[in-house]
Design a protein around this motif. Structure first.
Motif, short mmCIF file in Angstrom:
data_model
loop_
_atom_site.label_atom_id
_atom_site.label_comp_id
_atom_site.label_asym_id
_atom_site.label_seq_id
_atom_site.Cartn_x
_atom_site.Cartn_y
_atom_site.Cartn_z
N ALA A 27 -77.96 -25.11 137.92
CA ALA A 27 -79.32 -24.58 137.75
C ALA A 27 -79.81 -24.80 136.32
O ALA A 27 -80.98 -25.14 136.10
N LEU A 28 -78.93 -24.63 135.35
CA LEU A 28 -79.30 -24.82 133.95
C LEU A 28 -79.68 -26.26 133.67
O LEU A 28 -80.71 -26.54 133.04
N PHE A 29 -78.88 -27.21 134.15
CA PHE A 29 -79.19 -28.62 133.92
C PHE A 29 -80.49 -29.02 134.61
O PHE A 29 -81.21 -29.89 134.12
N ASN A 30 -80.80 -28.38 135.73
CA ASN A 30 -82.04 -28.70 136.43
C ASN A 30 -83.28 -28.29 135.65
O ASN A 30 -84.30 -28.97 135.70
N VAL A 31 -83.20 -27.17 134.92
CA VAL A 31 -84.39 -26.71 134.19
C VAL A 31 -84.47 -27.27 132.77
O VAL A 31 -85.53 -27.23 132.15
N LEU A 32 -83.36 -27.83 132.26
CA LEU A 32 -83.39 -28.36 130.90
C LEU A 32 -84.36 -29.52 130.74
O LEU A 32 -84.88 -29.75 129.65
N VAL A 33 -84.61 -30.26 131.82
CA VAL A 33 -85.52 -31.40 131.72
C VAL A 33 -86.97 -30.99 131.96
O VAL A 33 -87.87 -31.82 131.88
N LYS A 34 -87.19 -29.71 132.23
CA LYS A 34 -88.54 -29.25 132.50
C LYS A 34 -89.13 -28.59 131.25
O LYS A 34 -88.49 -28.50 130.21
N GLU A 35 -90.35 -28.13 131.36
CA GLU A 35 -91.10 -27.74 130.16
C GLU A 35 -91.17 -26.23 129.90
O GLU A 35 -91.55 -25.82 128.82
N VAL A 36 -90.82 -25.41 130.89
CA VAL A 36 -91.00 -23.96 130.73
C VAL A 36 -89.79 -23.36 130.02
O VAL A 36 -88.70 -23.26 130.59
N LYS A 37 -89.98 -22.97 128.77
CA LYS A 37 -88.88 -22.43 127.96
C LYS A 37 -88.30 -21.15 128.55
O LYS A 37 -87.09 -20.91 128.47
N GLU A 38 -89.16 -20.33 129.16
CA GLU A 38 -88.67 -19.07 129.74
C GLU A 38 -87.64 -19.33 130.83
O GLU A 38 -86.66 -18.59 130.97
N HIS A 39 -87.84 -20.40 131.62
CA HIS A 39 -86.90 -20.74 132.68
C HIS A 39 -85.57 -21.21 132.09
O HIS A 39 -84.50 -20.90 132.63
N LYS A 40 -85.64 -21.94 130.98
CA LYS A 40 -84.42 -22.39 130.31
C LYS A 40 -83.64 -21.21 129.76
O LYS A 40 -82.42 -21.14 129.89
N ASN A 41 -84.36 -20.28 129.14
CA ASN A 41 -83.71 -19.09 128.59
C ASN A 41 -83.01 -18.28 129.67
O ASN A 41 -81.86 -17.84 129.50
N ALA A 42 -83.70 -18.11 130.81
CA ALA A 42 -83.13 -17.32 131.90
C ALA A 42 -81.91 -18.01 132.50
O ALA A 42 -80.89 -17.37 132.78
N ALA A 43 -82.01 -19.34 132.70
CA ALA A 43 -80.89 -20.09 133.29
C ALA A 43 -79.68 -20.08 132.36
O ALA A 43 -78.54 -19.97 132.80
N CYS A 44 -79.94 -20.19 131.06
CA CYS A 44 -78.85 -20.17 130.09
C CYS A 44 -78.18 -18.80 130.04
O CYS A 44 -76.94 -18.70 129.97
N GLU A 45 -78.99 -17.75 130.12
CA GLU A 45 -78.44 -16.38 130.13
C GLU A 45 -77.58 -16.15 131.37
O GLU A 45 -76.50 -15.54 131.30
N ASN A 46 -78.04 -16.65 132.52
CA ASN A 46 -77.26 -16.52 133.76
C ASN A 46 -75.94 -17.27 133.66
O ASN A 46 -74.90 -16.79 134.12
N ASN A 47 -76.00 -18.46 133.06
CA ASN A 47 -74.79 -19.26 132.91
C ASN A 47 -73.79 -18.57 131.97
O ASN A 47 -72.58 -18.57 132.24
N LEU A 48 -74.30 -17.99 130.91
CA LEU A 48 -73.44 -17.27 129.96
C LEU A 48 -72.79 -16.08 130.63
O LEU A 48 -71.59 -15.82 130.46
N HIS A 49 -73.55 -15.35 131.43
CA HIS A 49 -73.03 -14.17 132.12
C HIS A 49 -71.91 -14.58 133.09
O HIS A 49 -70.85 -13.93 133.13
N ALA A 50 -72.13 -15.64 133.85
CA ALA A 50 -71.12 -16.10 134.82
C ALA A 50 -69.87 -16.59 134.11
O ALA A 50 -68.74 -16.32 134.56
N ALA A 51 -70.06 -17.31 133.01
CA ALA A 51 -68.91 -17.83 132.26
C ALA A 51 -68.10 -16.70 131.63
O ALA A 51 -66.86 -16.73 131.63
N ASN A 52 -68.77 -15.68 131.12
CA ASN A 52 -68.06 -14.53 130.55
C ASN A 52 -67.27 -13.77 131.62
O ASN A 52 -66.16 -13.30 131.37
N ASN A 53 -67.84 -13.66 132.82
CA ASN A 53 -67.13 -13.00 133.91
C ASN A 53 -65.84 -13.74 134.25
O ASN A 53 -64.79 -13.12 134.47
N LEU A 54 -65.93 -15.06 134.31
CA LEU A 54 -64.74 -15.87 134.60
C LEU A 54 -63.73 -15.74 133.46
O LEU A 54 -62.53 -15.59 133.70
#
Length: 261
Positions: A27-54
């Motif tokens: 999901a993060l890589f999908n939004v990185l090529v797009k223009e909406v910064k808020e979507h990138k921030n949210a996707a990165c935060e979700n990725n960080l949360h999942a990685a910390n859980n693991l």
């Protein structure tokens, strides 16, 4: 609970956590090529949360490098997303480890998991026999001419072109998987409305056309390199790698441009 069943439960939970990281990374890589910064921030935060859980499920010594790097750079992005080059930094640091993240196999044995097959050596050999090196140089040259032309008034467009230029320069000599990750980014960039808007500038439109023609030619070369690697892996190691599935971009990213010409 018996020891084996306890281990099975742990492995199932571990795999579920890993699957969540993979989903969030995609999901993060999908939004990185797009223009909406808020979507990138949210996707990165979700990725960080999942990685910390693991990460919390594993002892320090058992945390793979790709997991530590994911946490490090997603955390960095969260603190530095306002920087103009933040997107570029995040992509360049996550793309080299994405393949390891997506294809990691959890093992309960002490035997290391070896599946590199001298992969980069194969890629470098087939790349050197192809037109890829010179096509990389053509792409770089065209983007440099765009930036130096002085014809583009939009600071946002200039920044995006410079970001793409930096990415291509850094990855032209990279591993197979870093190049393929960059190729995905480039494919998304070509569909970007910012890129389309450059057609309104006559001088830039011609450079843009040359860039897209080079991308189409490079697409064919990458497909041939991919086939050569897949063939050698099948013949030499009697195996295939699912992540080597390559779909030519000219079939879904560039064809519509011919209709618009």
């Amino acid at each position: 609970m018996e020891q084996n069943e306890s281990l099975n439960v742990f492995m199932r939970l571990l795999q579920e956590s890993h699957d969540e990281v993979k989903k969030c990374t995609d999901a993060l890589f999908n939004v990185l090529v797009k223009e909406v910064k808020e979507h990138k921030n949210a996707a990165c935060e979700n990725n960080l949360h999942a990685a910390n859980n693991l990460s919390r499920s594993l002892a320090l010594a058992d945390r793979p490098k790709w997991l530590n790097e994911t946490i490090k750079w997603c955390d960095w992005y969260g603190k530095n997303s306002q920087r103009d080059d933040a997107n570029n930094y995040l992509f360049n640091n996550l793309s080299p480890i994405k393949n390891d993240l997506m294809n990691h196999t959890w093992s309960i044995t002490s035997q290391p998991y070896e599946a590199d097959f001298h992969f980069d050596e194969m890629y470098e050999r087939f790349k050197s026999e192809s037109k890829l090196p010179e096509l990389f140089d053509v792409l770089i040259n065209i983007l440099e001419k765009m930036v130096a032309s002085g014809e583009i008034d939009s600071l946002r467009a200039i920044a995006s072109i410079k970001q793409l230029l930096s990415l291509i320069k850094q990855n032209k000599s990279g591993s197979y998987f870093s190049v393929m990750a960059s190729w995905e980014f480039l494919g998304g960039f070509i569909k970007n409305t910012l890129w389309e808007s450059l057609d309104s500038i006559p001088v830039i439109k011609q450079l843009k056309k040359g860039f897209e023609e080079t991308v189409a030619e490079m697409d064919i070369e990458l497909d041939e390199v991919h086939k050569s690697i897949a063939e050698e892996m099948k013949n030499k190691y009697n195996t295939t790698v699912n992540s080597l599935t390559y779909k030519k971009k000219s079939e879904n990213l560039l064809e519509h441009k011919k209709d618009m010409a």
